[in-house]
Write a protein that holds these residues in place. Sequence first.
Motif, PDB file in Angstrom:
ATOM      1  N   ILE A 205       0.851  -1.193   0.000  1.00 40.97           N
ATOM      2  CA  ILE A 205       0.000   0.000   0.000  1.00 40.97           C
ATOM      3  C   ILE A 205       0.885   1.240   0.000  1.00 40.97           C
ATOM      4  CG2 ILE A 205      -1.771   1.297   1.233  1.00 40.97           C
ATOM      5  CD1 ILE A 205      -2.780  -1.331   0.079  1.00 40.97           C
ATOM      6  N   TYR A 206       0.623   2.137  -0.937  1.00 43.45           N
ATOM      7  CA  TYR A 206       1.426   3.349  -1.077  1.00 43.45           C
ATOM      8  C   TYR A 206       0.620   4.577  -0.672  1.00 43.45           C
ATOM      9  CZ  TYR A 206       4.891   0.495  -3.413  1.00 43.45           C
ATOM     10  OH  TYR A 206       5.841  -0.459  -3.666  1.00 43.45           O
ATOM     11  N   GLY A 207       1.282   5.459   0.040  1.00 45.17           N
ATOM     12  CA  GLY A 207       0.612   6.633   0.574  1.00 45.17           C
ATOM     13  C   GLY A 207      -0.041   7.503  -0.474  1.00 45.17           C
ATOM     14  N   ASP A 208       0.556   7.570  -1.663  1.00 45.10           N
ATOM     15  CA  ASP A 208      -0.011   8.398  -2.728  1.00 45.10           C
ATOM     16  C   ASP A 208      -1.350   7.861  -3.215  1.00 45.10           C
ATOM     17  OD1 ASP A 208       2.137  10.129  -2.647  1.00 45.10           O
ATOM     18  OD2 ASP A 208       3.244   9.111  -4.246  1.00 45.10           O
ATOM     19  N   TRP A 209      -1.664   6.594  -2.892  1.00 44.89           N
ATOM     20  CA  TRP A 209      -2.941   6.004  -3.316  1.00 44.89           C
ATOM     21  C   TRP A 209      -4.071   6.315  -2.354  1.00 44.89           C
ATOM     22  CZ3 TRP A 209      -1.151   0.233  -4.279  1.00 44.89           C
ATOM     23  CH2 TRP A 209      -0.197   0.203  -5.301  1.00 44.89           C
ATOM     24  N   LEU A 210      -3.748   6.670  -1.123  1.00 39.39           N
ATOM     25  CA  LEU A 210      -4.761   6.786  -0.078  1.00 39.39           C
ATOM     26  C   LEU A 210      -5.647   8.010  -0.290  1.00 39.39           C
ATOM     27  CD1 LEU A 210      -2.551   5.945   3.036  1.00 39.39           C
ATOM     28  CD2 LEU A 210      -4.084   4.397   1.781  1.00 39.39           C
ATOM     29  N   GLN A 211      -6.931   7.826   0.009  1.00 40.91           N
ATOM     30  CA  GLN A 211      -7.906   8.910  -0.138  1.00 40.91           C
ATOM     31  C   GLN A 211      -8.349   9.413   1.234  1.00 40.91           C
ATOM     32  OE1 GLN A 211      -8.785  10.178  -3.264  1.00 40.91           O
ATOM     33  NE2 GLN A 211      -7.046   8.848  -3.792  1.00 40.91           N
ATOM     34  N   ASP A 230       4.227   1.907   2.653  1.00 33.25           N
ATOM     35  CA  ASP A 230       5.467   2.653   2.454  1.00 33.25           C
ATOM     36  C   ASP A 230       5.565   3.832   3.418  1.00 33.25           C
ATOM     37  OD1 ASP A 230       3.654   4.494   1.382  1.00 33.25           O
ATOM     38  OD2 ASP A 230       4.840   4.881  -0.420  1.00 33.25           O
ATOM     39  N   ASP A 231       6.701   4.532   3.359  1.00 32.94           N
ATOM     40  CA  ASP A 231       6.944   5.658   4.260  1.00 32.94           C
ATOM     41  C   ASP A 231       5.893   6.749   4.096  1.00 32.94           C
ATOM     42  OD1 ASP A 231       9.178   4.282   5.029  1.00 32.94           O
ATOM     43  OD2 ASP A 231      10.638   5.775   4.338  1.00 32.94           O
ATOM     44  N   ARG A 236       1.438  10.238   5.963  1.00 33.06           N
ATOM     45  CA  ARG A 236       0.165  10.898   5.673  1.00 33.06           C
ATOM     46  C   ARG A 236      -0.913  10.570   6.697  1.00 33.06           C
ATOM     47  NH1 ARG A 236      -2.226  10.445  -0.121  1.00 33.06           N
ATOM     48  NH2 ARG A 236      -3.330  12.286   0.635  1.00 33.06           N
ATOM     49  N   CYS A 237      -0.758   9.429   7.370  1.00 27.99           N
ATOM     50  CA  CYS A 237      -1.802   8.972   8.291  1.00 27.99           C
ATOM     51  C   CYS A 237      -1.517   9.396   9.732  1.00 27.99           C
ATOM     52  CB  CYS A 237      -1.907   7.445   8.250  1.00 27.99           C
ATOM     53  SG  CYS A 237      -2.594   6.789   6.720  1.00 27.99           S
ATOM     54  N   ASP A 238      -2.584   9.501  10.517  1.00 26.93           N
ATOM     55  CA  ASP A 238      -2.453   9.593  11.972  1.00 26.93           C
ATOM     56  C   ASP A 238      -2.268   8.172  12.494  1.00 26.93           C
ATOM     57  OD1 ASP A 238      -2.931  12.483  12.506  1.00 26.93           O
ATOM     58  OD2 ASP A 238      -4.847  12.055  11.538  1.00 26.93           O
ATOM     59  N   VAL A 239      -1.170   7.942  13.212  1.00 22.60           N
ATOM     60  CA  VAL A 239      -0.730   6.584  13.538  1.00 22.60           C
ATOM     61  C   VAL A 239      -1.136   6.194  14.956  1.00 22.60           C
ATOM     62  CG1 VAL A 239       1.260   5.044  13.735  1.00 22.60           C
ATOM     63  CG2 VAL A 239       1.201   6.785  11.931  1.00 22.60           C
ATOM     64  N   PHE A 240      -1.707   4.988  15.078  1.00 20.88           N
ATOM     65  CA  PHE A 240      -2.094   4.398  16.349  1.00 20.88           C
ATOM     66  C   PHE A 240      -1.565   2.962  16.387  1.00 20.88           C
ATOM     67  CE2 PHE A 240      -5.063   7.682  15.250  1.00 20.88           C
ATOM     68  CZ  PHE A 240      -5.396   8.316  16.446  1.00 20.88           C
ATOM     69  N   VAL A 241      -1.348   2.435  17.601  1.00 16.50           N
ATOM     70  CA  VAL A 241      -0.810   1.077  17.738  1.00 16.50           C
ATOM     71  C   VAL A 241      -1.548   0.340  18.852  1.00 16.50           C
ATOM     72  CG1 VAL A 241       1.491   1.712  16.906  1.00 16.50           C
ATOM     73  CG2 VAL A 241       0.980   1.859  19.359  1.00 16.50           C
ATOM     74  N   ASP A 242      -1.380  -1.002  18.873  1.00 13.47           N
ATOM     75  CA  ASP A 242      -1.935  -1.746  20.004  1.00 13.47           C
ATOM     76  C   ASP A 242      -1.111  -1.463  21.253  1.00 13.47           C
ATOM     77  OD1 ASP A 242       0.235  -3.203  18.991  1.00 13.47           O
ATOM     78  OD2 ASP A 242      -0.783  -5.139  19.062  1.00 13.47           O
ATOM     79  N   THR A 243       0.208  -1.655  21.171  1.00 18.01           N
ATOM     80  CA  THR A 243       1.112  -1.260  22.265  1.00 18.01           C
ATOM     81  C   THR A 243       2.343  -0.611  21.653  1.00 18.01           C
ATOM     82  OG1 THR A 243       2.371  -3.342  22.347  1.00 18.01           O
ATOM     83  CG2 THR A 243       0.339  -3.220  23.665  1.00 18.01           C
ATOM     84  N   ARG A 244       2.767   0.495  22.201  1.00 18.23           N
ATOM     85  CA  ARG A 244       3.962   1.165  21.679  1.00 18.23           C
ATOM     86  C   ARG A 244       5.189   0.273  21.806  1.00 18.23           C
ATOM     87  NH1 ARG A 244       1.225   5.645  23.911  1.00 18.23           N
ATOM     88  NH2 ARG A 244       1.035   7.428  22.484  1.00 18.23           N
ATOM     89  N   ALA A 245       5.343  -0.374  22.951  1.00 16.70           N
ATOM     90  CA  ALA A 245       6.539  -1.187  23.187  1.00 16.70           C
ATOM     91  C   ALA A 245       6.665  -2.285  22.141  1.00 16.70           C
ATOM     92  CB  ALA A 245       6.491  -1.796  24.588  1.00 16.70           C
ATOM     93  N   GLY A 246       5.571  -2.963  21.847  1.00 16.00           N
ATOM     94  CA  GLY A 246       5.623  -4.049  20.880  1.00 16.00           C
ATOM     95  C   GLY A 246       5.815  -3.556  19.462  1.00 16.00           C
ATOM     96  N   ALA A 247       5.021  -2.581  19.056  1.00 13.86           N
ATOM     97  CA  ALA A 247       5.063  -2.107  17.671  1.00 13.86           C
ATOM     98  C   ALA A 247       6.408  -1.481  17.322  1.00 13.86           C
ATOM     99  CB  ALA A 247       3.935  -1.103  17.436  1.00 13.86           C
ATOM    100  N   LEU A 248       6.984  -0.723  18.267  1.00  4.33           N
ATOM    101  CA  LEU A 248       8.258  -0.052  17.997  1.00  4.33           C
ATOM    102  C   LEU A 248       9.439  -1.014  18.020  1.00  4.33           C
ATOM    103  CD1 LEU A 248       7.718   3.237  20.028  1.00  4.33           C
ATOM    104  CD2 LEU A 248       7.739   2.964  17.546  1.00  4.33           C
TER     105      LEU A 248
END
Length: 322
Positions: A205-211, A230-231, A236-248
């Motif tokens: 999924i590429y950011g330039d495709w997102l609506q 991609d980067d 472009r998105c507001d980012v959320f995670v299940d847990t910061r420790a795990g995702a990072l």
Amino acid sequence: MYLDAQKVAAALPWPALIDSLSHIFTQPVHSPVRHHHRIDLPDAPAAMMLLMPAWIEGQYLGVKQVNVFPGNNASGLPALSSNYLLSCGKTGQPLAQLEGNELTARRTAAASALASRYLSRPDASRLLMVGSGRMARYLVPAHCSVRNITQVTVTDLSLASAQKFAEELRSTGLQANAISLDQLEQATANADIISCATLSTEPLIYGDWLQPGVHLDLIGSFTPTMREADDVAVQRCDVFVDTRAGALAESGDLIIPMSNGKLTTSDILAEFTELCAGTHRGRAQLENPDSAMTLFKSVGASIEDLAAAILAYERVSAHQNA
């Protein structure tokens, strides 16, 4: 009490499981980092045992044991097996053993649905499912349980696999179609929710495709070298995670953009503990909620396994005592 895969599935309906996940992320749960143990085998590839403990003091404690034996493929056996042991938090006595693969798949999909409840638009109706493997068969019904999904589009590296899954969905009454990967850009532009469950190491999924208004749900990446977006998408998105420790620590979807200087830890707006407690209201709190683009990255956590095991045990116990 032993619950096989079929009994685990029956004991974990989507609405109840999603609510249980939401509840446990507001509780004082102890969930240490998973333990990895290498196991050397004669005349076979090395195996791995993973232990994922979690407990609520005075209530419940549990641990999931995941055995990864790559050499099993040569003899036609599954390479991965897992079980969950739930015990009493007051006495330590075992209460239930649950088949772990079904429990893991259902709580993973339920976590995505829980995130969608906070992050996708309430009127979201078009779901794009990237990947048509085992997890996709959990993710679609889980998303349908929190949003009125009227159209599902499926894509996969194997068009035949995507077509087979789309046919299965149509047999349940859903409007569903399959597309090849070369049609993914157009499908992305038409989707309200995009859920990715692949083993990709390159962006799909590429950011330039997102609506505007889209919600992006990333499941697949669980190592620093795996990624599904991609980067630009992450930026472009507001980012959320299940847990910061795990995702990072584990997901290339976040680690790679960070290493490229495109994302910082402060760009992660909230994790489940904040969303479920209401300290961050998700999409509703964003500037221009209707047009905001949201991204949820999950890698799984032992707290989710514990929530699922408790729910299954209590539901089965209540039925047996009725």
